[in-house]
Scaffold this motif. Sequence first.
Motif, PDB file in Angstrom:
ATOM      1  N   GLU A  92       0.858  -1.192   0.000  1.00  0.00           N
ATOM      2  CA  GLU A  92       0.000   0.000   0.000  1.00  0.00           C
ATOM      3  C   GLU A  92       0.895   1.242   0.000  1.00  0.00           C
ATOM      4  O   GLU A  92       1.749   1.378   0.893  1.00  0.00           O
ATOM      5  CB  GLU A  92      -0.762  -0.055   1.304  1.00  0.00           C
ATOM      6  CG  GLU A  92      -2.241   0.293   1.418  1.00  0.00           C
ATOM      7  CD  GLU A  92      -3.126   0.172   0.230  1.00  0.00           C
ATOM      8  OE1 GLU A  92      -3.558   1.240  -0.215  1.00  0.00           O
ATOM      9  OE2 GLU A  92      -3.393  -0.965  -0.223  1.00  0.00           O
ATOM     10  N   PRO A  93       0.738   2.166  -0.980  1.00  0.00           N
ATOM     11  CA  PRO A  93       1.549   3.396  -0.930  1.00  0.00           C
ATOM     12  C   PRO A  93       1.330   4.125   0.402  1.00  0.00           C
ATOM     13  O   PRO A  93       0.214   4.155   0.915  1.00  0.00           O
ATOM     14  CB  PRO A  93       1.029   4.232  -2.104  1.00  0.00           C
ATOM     15  CG  PRO A  93       0.252   3.294  -2.959  1.00  0.00           C
ATOM     16  CD  PRO A  93      -0.187   2.148  -2.105  1.00  0.00           C
ATOM     17  N   GLY A  94       2.376   4.655   0.952  1.00  0.00           N
ATOM     18  CA  GLY A  94       2.249   5.399   2.214  1.00  0.00           C
ATOM     19  C   GLY A  94       2.506   4.537   3.442  1.00  0.00           C
ATOM     20  O   GLY A  94       2.758   5.064   4.527  1.00  0.00           O
ATOM     21  N   ASN A 145      11.328   2.243  -0.423  1.00  0.00           N
ATOM     22  CA  ASN A 145      12.584   2.156   0.322  1.00  0.00           C
ATOM     23  C   ASN A 145      13.734   2.283  -0.661  1.00  0.00           C
ATOM     24  O   ASN A 145      14.009   1.359  -1.433  1.00  0.00           O
ATOM     25  CB  ASN A 145      12.652   0.810   1.063  1.00  0.00           C
ATOM     26  CG  ASN A 145      13.745   0.812   2.112  1.00  0.00           C
ATOM     27  OD1 ASN A 145      13.896   1.796   2.838  1.00  0.00           O
ATOM     28  ND2 ASN A 145      14.504  -0.264   2.176  1.00  0.00           N
ATOM     29  N   ARG A 146      14.397   3.449  -0.646  1.00  0.00           N
ATOM     30  CA  ARG A 146      15.438   3.688  -1.657  1.00  0.00           C
ATOM     31  C   ARG A 146      16.489   2.575  -1.664  1.00  0.00           C
ATOM     32  O   ARG A 146      16.960   2.176  -2.713  1.00  0.00           O
ATOM     33  CB  ARG A 146      16.089   5.056  -1.393  1.00  0.00           C
ATOM     34  CG  ARG A 146      17.291   5.299  -2.306  1.00  0.00           C
ATOM     35  CD  ARG A 146      17.720   6.715  -2.394  1.00  0.00           C
ATOM     36  NE  ARG A 146      19.150   6.808  -2.656  1.00  0.00           N
ATOM     37  CZ  ARG A 146      19.723   6.570  -3.832  1.00  0.00           C
ATOM     38  NH1 ARG A 146      19.000   6.236  -4.867  1.00  0.00           N
ATOM     39  NH2 ARG A 146      21.039   6.683  -3.981  1.00  0.00           N
ATOM     40  N   TRP A 147      16.845   2.037  -0.514  1.00  0.00           N
ATOM     41  CA  TRP A 147      17.888   1.009  -0.490  1.00  0.00           C
ATOM     42  C   TRP A 147      17.355  -0.376  -0.851  1.00  0.00           C
ATOM     43  O   TRP A 147      18.114  -1.335  -0.904  1.00  0.00           O
ATOM     44  CB  TRP A 147      18.613   1.006   0.872  1.00  0.00           C
ATOM     45  CG  TRP A 147      19.662   2.080   0.887  1.00  0.00           C
ATOM     46  CD1 TRP A 147      19.487   3.391   1.194  1.00  0.00           C
ATOM     47  CD2 TRP A 147      21.034   1.933   0.490  1.00  0.00           C
ATOM     48  NE1 TRP A 147      20.663   4.088   1.026  1.00  0.00           N
ATOM     49  CE2 TRP A 147      21.628   3.203   0.602  1.00  0.00           C
ATOM     50  CE3 TRP A 147      21.832   0.869   0.069  1.00  0.00           C
ATOM     51  CZ2 TRP A 147      22.968   3.448   0.298  1.00  0.00           C
ATOM     52  CZ3 TRP A 147      23.167   1.093  -0.227  1.00  0.00           C
ATOM     53  CH2 TRP A 147      23.719   2.370  -0.122  1.00  0.00           C
TER      54      TRP A 147
END
Length: 525
Positions: A367-369, A375-377
């Motif tokens: 779910e967005p949010g 998670n950039r990594w």
Amino acid sequence: MSNPTIAIVGSGPIGSTYARLLVEQVPNARVLMFEAGPQLTGIAGESVRNIPDPAEKARAREMSQGPQAGAYRESLGIPAATVTEGMFTARQGTHLLDFGGAGSAHAPSFPAAAAATNVGGQGAHWTCATPSPAFSEKVPFIADDEWDGLIEEAKQLLHVHSAAFADSSVGEAIRSLLDEEFGAELPDGYGVGTLPVAGDPQPDGSVRWAGADVVLGPLIDKDSPLSKQFELRDLTLVRRVELDGHRVTGVTVEDLRTGKTSFVAADIVVVAADAFRSPQLLWASGVRPKALGHYLTEHPVVISTVALDAEKMRRFATEQDLDAELARRAQNPADPVAAVNRIPFSEPEHPFSVQVMYSESTPFPMEPGTPYSENRWGYVNMGYGMRKHPRYEDAVTFDDNEPDYRGFPNMSIEYALTDRENAEIAEATERLRRAGKALGVFVAEPRLMPNGSSLHYQGTMRMGQTNDGASVADPWSRVWGYENLVVGGNALIPTATAMNPTLMSVAIAVRGARKVAAELGSAIV
Ligand code: FAD
């Protein structure tokens, strides 16, 4: 013997190992390989992961899915299986044995059991992880120096290489964090490392994944003289292995395109039709040793997904390293080359096999949010593979009075985890929690997969040192009492293992093929 004919049932990596070695080693041998499923691409046995076009790839997978594959199923006139709500679905490219329709196997205690029906077998769909067996995983009655040679030859046949992704800084950072957590507990030579895989690294940094095609090698190269000794017949179902007393005389095959049945004479028959359908074919042919279908094992698997923690990762890798990793993965979005790490099986310290696959997204929608949905990594999908200790009562059995969808004696699978396995599962789950904490935050908690999920089915035609009723095959893979009937595949593995089994089964097949070649008058001295 002059001009011997060898019939091979099944075109996966194991049948292909026999074909390759027997053609290479026996002058004038004629090798006929029968495969119930269709050829998927122009190159026989190629990994579908190499198909760049997603629609083509999906089509190839559907063609491998036997009774559950819609359009293909209908074209062969096989009645539709009933898909019921709540039932398991198979990994793409495979089909469940217990698919819920008419002629389906009965496997409520092993519900995820699956197979692939296509040229190349499961080897057209596999992940290509090729660790070597170690400690008690190895076959106890094959001497270590011979075993090392067999594994070496198996690695060459499968194009195994260990350096894959070793240069990925993100992969290295993951290894460093795992090493901090576990390194001191692991014996020398069995620490955190990269996973050996079967495939050929390409100049652009991608990998051409290995399937049965690389094992067959010159046999499917029209320019090679060896190809003249080899014939692969797809969509050809072997219905029976024919016998004269305790000698095999050939096979009865059905051409699935025409429905015509015929007898093909052979001096040697090799059955390498997977760990369920091989014993089924032997049973249907009247070859019924006591251990046939019994001692079924696989790998209980506990999996989870972890969002990598930026702060932890930045101790070992930079933001630029991450950008480089993401750029590399973007080159091939359908099948990105990933950093795959592992902790191998060791005894007694670490009786588990751990795979840690990096990915920039989760294998399930988030779910967005929600926390860690972006998670950039990135993430790691981690799996602990465990041992199942062989027991007679874990078995596939066959019913002469109930035909399956192909008209073979139908299968039933009985299987249970014991206190011993449950204790190892609990221990592995605990370690998985430690690994998760060392790397970041769980976005999917550790969970035990349903029985059959590993796709590594072993033991149902196990090899043994003596004919004591607890094995099906002798130390050279010949069915006890039937000198010219050879069996192959993960079903031969007699031990409890945690590692992915294909390399080990190819090594066992190399030994079996050398024996057959020697008896047929090998040209190799
Ligand atoms: P298979 O590859 O199963 O081939 C058997 C063939 O026999 C099939 O094509 C079937 O259609 C044919 N057949 C059956 N009955 C008949 C008949 N009566 N007549 C004619 N043909 C018949 N293993 C690893 O070691 N590492 C991994 O990373 C890994 N990942 C996997 C991922 C997936 C998604 C899958 C599906 C499997 C994976 N495996 C992995 C398992 C690996 O693919 C198998 O160990 C390997 O393919 C076994 O080879 P085989 O030749 O014995 O049997």
